[in-house]
Write an enzyme that holds these catalytic residues in place. Sequence first.
Site, short mmCIF file in Angstrom:
data_model
loop_
_atom_site.label_atom_id
_atom_site.label_comp_id
_atom_site.label_asym_id
_atom_site.label_seq_id
_atom_site.Cartn_x
_atom_site.Cartn_y
_atom_site.Cartn_z
N ARG A 196 0.84 -1.20 0.00
CA ARG A 196 0.00 0.00 0.00
C ARG A 196 0.88 1.25 0.00
NH1 ARG A 196 -4.78 0.06 4.26
NH2 ARG A 196 -5.39 1.85 2.97
N CYS B 79 -1.49 6.17 8.85
CA CYS B 79 -1.84 4.91 8.20
C CYS B 79 -2.94 5.21 7.19
CB CYS B 79 -2.25 3.86 9.23
SG CYS B 79 -3.64 4.38 10.27
#
Length: 272
Positions: A173, A231
Site C-alpha cells: 500500500r 496509516c
Amino acid sequence: MTSPLITPAELAALDDVTVLDVRWRLGGPPGVDFYREGHIPGAVFCDLDQDLAAPPGAGGRHPLPEAGAFQSAMRRLGVSDGRPVVVYDDAGSTVAARAWWALRYFGHQDVRVLDGGLPAWTEAGLPTTKDSPDLAASGDFTARPGGMPALTADEAAALATQGVLLDARAAERYRGEVEPVDPVAGHVPGAVNAPTTENVGPDGRFLPPAALRDRFTGLGVREGVQAGAYCGSGVTAAHEVLALEVAGLPAALYVGSWSNWVADPSRPVATG
C-alpha cells in the site's frame, strides 16, 4: 517509564478497573458480535466507528471526535477520571491502540493496552463470559484535548522532510501497488514505511522495548528528532505511536491519515 502495556495476570489482579473491548473488522462483521460471543468478565464493548471517531468525511474515515462527543461516549461506557482503563482487541492491539491513544489525547492519565489481547487472556487460562456488566451508573470522565501530540496534514507534510514520518501501512500500500480502501494509492512524499505488523511477534504481543527501539532507530527515529505516524485512517498508526512509546520514543499521530490526505487533490502523492 511506566509501560502502556499490561499482562493478563496483571489485569486479573486489578480490583477497580474499566475494561473496554475494542474488537473491530474492516468490512465487518460488527465487533459487537464477537463481544457477545464471549469477552473478559466486566468488559464493555467500545465501538471504533461510533465511540472513537467522528463520522467519515473530508477529515478521513476515522477522524477525531469532538471532545463533547467523546466524553459522552466514554461516560456511557463507565470511564471515570480516577479509575484505570484497560483496552483490548483480538488483532495484535491494532484497534485497541486507537482507544488507548484517544483516551490519552483527551486527558485520561491511566490507560493501558492488554498485551496480546483476548488471545493472550484465554491462553493464560483466564475466563470469558457472555454476560454484560450493569452500566446503570455512568462514568465521570472529562475530556481535555491535547494530552497527546497530533498532526494536521500540513504538519505531517513538514515532518516528512524535517523529521521522520512513519507510514504504518503494509509495504504494498505504501508503494502504491494496491489500495483496497481509499481512492488514491501511494504515500505522503518523504514518509518512511514501517508496517505495524512488525511491532509484534507471532503471538500478537509487542516486541521487547529494546527490540522496538532498534527497529525505530533503524528507520531514523531517535531522541531529538520529531517523529509522527499515519496509516489509512488513523487506527493502526495509533499502534505505531504505542509501539514507539513502549520503545521510549514519543511520536505524534496524524489522525486523518491517508484518507484525509487524498481528500484534497492538490496534495502530492508519491509511489514506489
